[in-house]
Design a protein around this motif. Structure first.
Motif, PDB file in Angstrom:
ATOM      1  N   PHE A 128       0.819  -1.201   0.000  1.00  0.00           N
ATOM      2  CA  PHE A 128       0.000   0.000   0.000  1.00  0.00           C
ATOM      3  C   PHE A 128       0.857   1.257   0.000  1.00  0.00           C
ATOM      4  CE2 PHE A 128      -3.469  -2.599   2.101  1.00  0.00           C
ATOM      5  CZ  PHE A 128      -4.283  -2.608   0.983  1.00  0.00           C
ATOM      6  N   LEU A 129       0.361   2.286  -0.702  1.00  0.00           N
ATOM      7  CA  LEU A 129       1.022   3.585  -0.759  1.00  0.00           C
ATOM      8  C   LEU A 129       0.456   4.500   0.318  1.00  0.00           C
ATOM      9  CD1 LEU A 129       1.048   4.143  -4.621  1.00  0.00           C
ATOM     10  CD2 LEU A 129       2.835   3.130  -3.179  1.00  0.00           C
ATOM     11  N   LEU A 130       1.142   5.622   0.524  1.00  0.00           N
ATOM     12  CA  LEU A 130       0.708   6.638   1.476  1.00  0.00           C
ATOM     13  C   LEU A 130       0.639   7.971   0.739  1.00  0.00           C
ATOM     14  CD1 LEU A 130       0.049   7.487   4.406  1.00  0.00           C
ATOM     15  CD2 LEU A 130       2.490   7.863   4.722  1.00  0.00           C
ATOM     16  N   SER A 131      -0.504   8.614   0.824  1.00  0.00           N
ATOM     17  CA  SER A 131      -0.753   9.884   0.147  1.00  0.00           C
ATOM     18  C   SER A 131      -0.230  11.060   0.950  1.00  0.00           C
ATOM     19  CB  SER A 131      -2.265  10.048  -0.045  1.00  0.00           C
ATOM     20  OG  SER A 131      -2.592  11.359  -0.422  1.00  0.00           O
ATOM     21  N   ASP A 132       0.039  12.164   0.264  1.00  0.00           N
ATOM     22  CA  ASP A 132       0.403  13.403   0.958  1.00  0.00           C
ATOM     23  C   ASP A 132      -0.790  13.984   1.708  1.00  0.00           C
ATOM     24  OD1 ASP A 132      -1.047  14.331  -1.230  1.00  0.00           O
ATOM     25  OD2 ASP A 132       0.574  15.570  -2.019  1.00  0.00           O
ATOM     26  N   HIS A 133      -1.959  13.429   1.527  1.00  0.00           N
ATOM     27  CA  HIS A 133      -3.150  13.830   2.287  1.00  0.00           C
ATOM     28  C   HIS A 133      -3.319  12.995   3.533  1.00  0.00           C
ATOM     29  CE1 HIS A 133      -5.766  16.142  -0.749  1.00  0.00           C
ATOM     30  NE2 HIS A 133      -4.513  16.245  -1.087  1.00  0.00           N
ATOM     31  N   TYR A 134      -2.572  11.912   3.657  1.00  0.00           N
ATOM     32  CA  TYR A 134      -2.657  10.904   4.701  1.00  0.00           C
ATOM     33  C   TYR A 134      -3.964  10.117   4.568  1.00  0.00           C
ATOM     34  CZ  TYR A 134      -2.472   8.442   9.128  1.00  0.00           C
ATOM     35  OH  TYR A 134      -2.456   7.459  10.077  1.00  0.00           O
ATOM     36  N   VAL A 135      -5.108  10.736   4.799  1.00  0.00           N
ATOM     37  CA  VAL A 135      -6.397  10.069   4.608  1.00  0.00           C
ATOM     38  C   VAL A 135      -6.809  10.266   3.155  1.00  0.00           C
ATOM     39  CG1 VAL A 135      -8.850  10.079   5.231  1.00  0.00           C
ATOM     40  CG2 VAL A 135      -7.105  10.390   7.004  1.00  0.00           C
ATOM     41  N   THR A 136      -7.187   9.175   2.503  1.00  0.00           N
ATOM     42  CA  THR A 136      -7.632   9.244   1.115  1.00  0.00           C
ATOM     43  C   THR A 136      -9.141   9.078   1.076  1.00  0.00           C
ATOM     44  OG1 THR A 136      -5.569   8.354   0.226  1.00  0.00           O
ATOM     45  CG2 THR A 136      -7.524   8.099  -1.140  1.00  0.00           C
ATOM     46  N   THR A 137      -9.812   9.958   0.354  1.00  0.00           N
ATOM     47  CA  THR A 137     -11.244   9.824   0.148  1.00  0.00           C
ATOM     48  C   THR A 137     -11.499   9.697  -1.347  1.00  0.00           C
ATOM     49  OG1 THR A 137     -11.493  12.232   0.119  1.00  0.00           O
ATOM     50  CG2 THR A 137     -11.887  11.114   2.210  1.00  0.00           C
ATOM     51  N   SER A 138     -12.507   8.921  -1.686  1.00  0.00           N
ATOM     52  CA  SER A 138     -12.802   8.683  -3.089  1.00  0.00           C
ATOM     53  C   SER A 138     -14.303   8.590  -3.293  1.00  0.00           C
ATOM     54  CB  SER A 138     -12.150   7.363  -3.523  1.00  0.00           C
ATOM     55  OG  SER A 138     -12.485   7.046  -4.848  1.00  0.00           O
ATOM     56  N   ALA A 139     -14.768   9.175  -4.387  1.00  0.00           N
ATOM     57  CA  ALA A 139     -16.179   9.053  -4.758  1.00  0.00           C
ATOM     58  C   ALA A 139     -16.423   7.650  -5.294  1.00  0.00           C
ATOM     59  CB  ALA A 139     -16.532  10.089  -5.818  1.00  0.00           C
ATOM     60  N   LEU A 140     -17.520   7.046  -4.893  1.00  0.00           N
ATOM     61  CA  LEU A 140     -17.909   5.732  -5.407  1.00  0.00           C
ATOM     62  C   LEU A 140     -18.987   5.844  -6.479  1.00  0.00           C
ATOM     63  CD1 LEU A 140     -17.919   3.717  -2.070  1.00  0.00           C
ATOM     64  CD2 LEU A 140     -16.232   3.597  -3.914  1.00  0.00           C
ATOM     65  N   SER A 141     -19.430   7.059  -6.744  1.00  0.00           N
ATOM     66  CA  SER A 141     -20.372   7.303  -7.834  1.00  0.00           C
ATOM     67  C   SER A 141     -20.190   8.749  -8.283  1.00  0.00           C
ATOM     68  CB  SER A 141     -21.816   7.066  -7.379  1.00  0.00           C
ATOM     69  OG  SER A 141     -22.200   8.040  -6.438  1.00  0.00           O
ATOM     70  N   ILE A 142     -20.678   9.041  -9.438  1.00  0.00           N
ATOM     71  CA  ILE A 142     -20.556  10.381  -9.986  1.00  0.00           C
ATOM     72  C   ILE A 142     -21.625  11.269  -9.357  1.00  0.00           C
ATOM     73  CG2 ILE A 142     -20.626  11.774 -12.088  1.00  0.00           C
ATOM     74  CD1 ILE A 142     -18.235   9.780 -11.835  1.00  0.00           C
ATOM     75  N   LYS A 143     -21.214  12.435  -8.923  1.00  0.00           N
ATOM     76  CA  LYS A 143     -22.129  13.413  -8.339  1.00  0.00           C
ATOM     77  C   LYS A 143     -21.846  14.766  -8.973  1.00  0.00           C
ATOM     78  CE  LYS A 143     -21.717  11.114  -3.876  1.00  0.00           C
ATOM     79  NZ  LYS A 143     -20.646  10.254  -4.323  1.00  0.00           N
ATOM     80  N   GLY A 144     -22.753  15.687  -8.794  1.00  0.00           N
ATOM     81  CA  GLY A 144     -22.543  17.035  -9.300  1.00  0.00           C
ATOM     82  C   GLY A 144     -21.576  17.809  -8.429  1.00  0.00           C
ATOM     83  N   GLN A 145     -20.996  18.838  -8.982  1.00  0.00           N
ATOM     84  CA  GLN A 145     -20.111  19.729  -8.215  1.00  0.00           C
ATOM     85  C   GLN A 145     -20.964  20.793  -7.548  1.00  0.00           C
ATOM     86  OE1 GLN A 145     -16.681  19.523  -7.893  1.00  0.00           O
ATOM     87  NE2 GLN A 145     -16.900  21.123  -6.384  1.00  0.00           N
ATOM     88  N   TYR A 146     -20.815  20.928  -6.268  1.00  0.00           N
ATOM     89  CA  TYR A 146     -21.552  21.921  -5.500  1.00  0.00           C
ATOM     90  C   TYR A 146     -20.583  23.004  -5.052  1.00  0.00           C
ATOM     91  CZ  TYR A 146     -24.829  18.068  -5.370  1.00  0.00           C
ATOM     92  OH  TYR A 146     -25.655  17.044  -5.725  1.00  0.00           O
ATOM     93  N   VAL A 147     -21.092  24.109  -4.616  1.00  0.00           N
ATOM     94  CA  VAL A 147     -20.246  25.208  -4.181  1.00  0.00           C
ATOM     95  C   VAL A 147     -19.476  24.836  -2.918  1.00  0.00           C
ATOM     96  CG1 VAL A 147     -20.208  27.591  -3.352  1.00  0.00           C
ATOM     97  CG2 VAL A 147     -21.714  26.951  -5.222  1.00  0.00           C
TER      98      VAL A 147
END
Length: 156
Positions: free
Chosen positions: A29-48
């Protein structure tokens, strides 16, 4: 640190997200510069004020590293079939690559791994995107802006 926000976020994740542990037998496993990685599991619209992978929303995966061998995974929605709730899930080589591709593509500039091969196997899939900002102007003259985070789905 907004403790009220953190308490409510914790309550949301515990109540509405499923939990599992994922394991890479070879510490891949890799480690991100964000430490915690979040990912969308479906496509959603961009909100403000929220992004596709905003914590607390539906269809989101949250990966929290414990080591190069183990990650905690919280998820809500249409998850990969190899994520079994309340279990330690031993991932095969291709599944680890899929998780690593997600970790890499949710990093802005840096990503590290214990094994050089882990990065070399996916580095060609890296997509550079600088964070951008969405600015909204209202009829009243008020303006607001939100950071548009780099977002890559685990399924892409």
């Amino acid at each position: 640190m907004d403790s009220t926000y953190l308490v409510e976020l914790s309550r949301t994740i515990i109540t509405y997200y499923d939990f599992s542990i994922i394991k890479s037998e070879n510490h891949d496993f890799l480690l991100s510069d964000h430490y915690v990685t979040t990912s969308a599991l479906s496509i959603k619209g961009q909100y403000v004020n929220v992004s596709n992978r905003h914590l607390g929303l539906k269809d989101v995966l949250v990966l929290i590293p414990l080591s190069s061998k183990y990650y905690i995974a919280y998820f809500n929605g249409d998850k990969p079939s190899y994520l079994k709730t309340n279990q330690i899930n031993l991932l095969d080589h291709e599944q680890v690559k899929q998780i690593n591709r997600t970790i890499l593509n949710n990093s802005y500039t840096k990503c590290i791994g214990q094994n050089r091969e882990s990065i070399e196997a996916i580095v060609d899939d890296f997509k550079y995107e600088s964070p951008s900002r969405a600015v909204v102007g209202y009829e009243s003259g008020k303006q607001t802006a939100a950071l548009r985070k780099k977002e890559r789905s685990i399924l892409l």
